[in-house]
Design a protein around this motif. Sequence first.
Motif, PDB file in Angstrom:
ATOM      1  N   LEU A  17      36.638  40.224  37.282  1.00  0.00           N
ATOM      2  CA  LEU A  17      35.883  40.298  38.525  1.00  0.00           C
ATOM      3  C   LEU A  17      35.709  41.749  38.961  1.00  0.00           C
ATOM      4  O   LEU A  17      36.589  42.584  38.764  1.00  0.00           O
ATOM      5  CB  LEU A  17      36.611  39.514  39.624  1.00  0.00           C
ATOM      6  CG  LEU A  17      37.007  38.077  39.252  1.00  0.00           C
ATOM      7  CD1 LEU A  17      37.776  37.449  40.393  1.00  0.00           C
ATOM      8  CD2 LEU A  17      35.762  37.249  38.938  1.00  0.00           C
ATOM      9  N   GLU A  33      27.720  33.869  38.485  1.00  0.00           N
ATOM     10  CA  GLU A  33      28.153  34.374  39.794  1.00  0.00           C
ATOM     11  C   GLU A  33      27.140  34.025  40.872  1.00  0.00           C
ATOM     12  O   GLU A  33      25.938  34.221  40.698  1.00  0.00           O
ATOM     13  CB  GLU A  33      28.360  35.888  39.747  1.00  0.00           C
ATOM     14  CG  GLU A  33      28.903  36.451  41.043  1.00  0.00           C
ATOM     15  CD  GLU A  33      29.310  37.908  40.944  1.00  0.00           C
ATOM     16  OE1 GLU A  33      29.527  38.548  42.001  1.00  0.00           O
ATOM     17  OE2 GLU A  33      29.404  38.425  39.803  1.00  0.00           O
ATOM     18  N   THR A  51      34.501  36.783  45.053  1.00  0.00           N
ATOM     19  CA  THR A  51      33.548  36.457  43.995  1.00  0.00           C
ATOM     20  C   THR A  51      33.495  34.939  43.871  1.00  0.00           C
ATOM     21  O   THR A  51      34.545  34.288  43.830  1.00  0.00           O
ATOM     22  CB  THR A  51      33.964  37.073  42.649  1.00  0.00           C
ATOM     23  OG1 THR A  51      33.855  38.496  42.739  1.00  0.00           O
ATOM     24  CG2 THR A  51      33.043  36.587  41.521  1.00  0.00           C
ATOM     25  N   CYS A  94      42.292  35.721  37.716  1.00  0.00           N
ATOM     26  CA  CYS A  94      41.238  36.644  38.168  1.00  0.00           C
ATOM     27  C   CYS A  94      40.960  37.703  37.108  1.00  0.00           C
ATOM     28  O   CYS A  94      39.810  38.086  36.887  1.00  0.00           O
ATOM     29  CB  CYS A  94      41.650  37.310  39.480  1.00  0.00           C
ATOM     30  SG  CYS A  94      41.741  36.172  40.884  1.00  0.00           S
TER      31      CYS A  94
END
Length: 250
Positions: free
Chosen positions: A114, A134, A119, A109
């Motif tokens: 993020l 995204e 997400t 991550c």
Amino acid sequence: MNSYISQLILLCLTITTVQSYTYEPPGRDPISIDKIRSSEQAISLTTENYDELTAGKLVFIKFYAPYCPHCNAMAQAWNELAEYYQSANDDILIGSVDCTDSPHGKTLCMKFKLSGLPTLLYGPTSYDGAYLEEYGGGKSFNELKSFALKELVPKCLPGSLDACTPEQRIQMEKYINMSYKELSQEIEMSEFQLKVAKETFKEKKDELQKYHDKMLIEKEMNVTKCKNAIKMIEGVRDKLKKLESVKTEL
């Protein structure tokens, strides 16, 4: 006596275990977290297996935390999407990354920097995920499925030249063979051409607007002139009609 002591020790250990599991607020305790993690139907991705499992695939990945309310709200829809793609397409991977699983998921991550959870990232994983984007749409199963069917398809990119048309492939190979400096110059040139195109459009639009305004004024003037003429003519015609009527009576 020994049996009584053993039971007492077992009871103390049980109380201690229960207390340790209920120390955290509901949803953050180990039992709840383990239950949420084990309910995930998508492929669990970590720093250890990410490269191997995603190589050459189009991915749709959920980055989540087990105690995140918004993550849990979409969990069922994500499981349905994962189940759908388990047999639908081998070239597509639906994955989940637990950002609280340190260091396995947490490090992954952190790699993608993020800004919040959940997400969802989608796209090809080539070039170390440079082309991942995204997702910002709805979180229901039908919305996720419709998006995946439309977007998780091969696209003309440096890592998937087979998806390019002959013309696109020639252009893409040209860019691939350029140096960083040459690519930067190419971008500057394209940005300049874009700026010129926008400025030219604005100039032409302004010219058309001025012409439109001029023609609108001329139209209003002609309309007013014609209405006045019609009014005058109708007045004269009505006067002549009355005179003719008087002559007829005489």
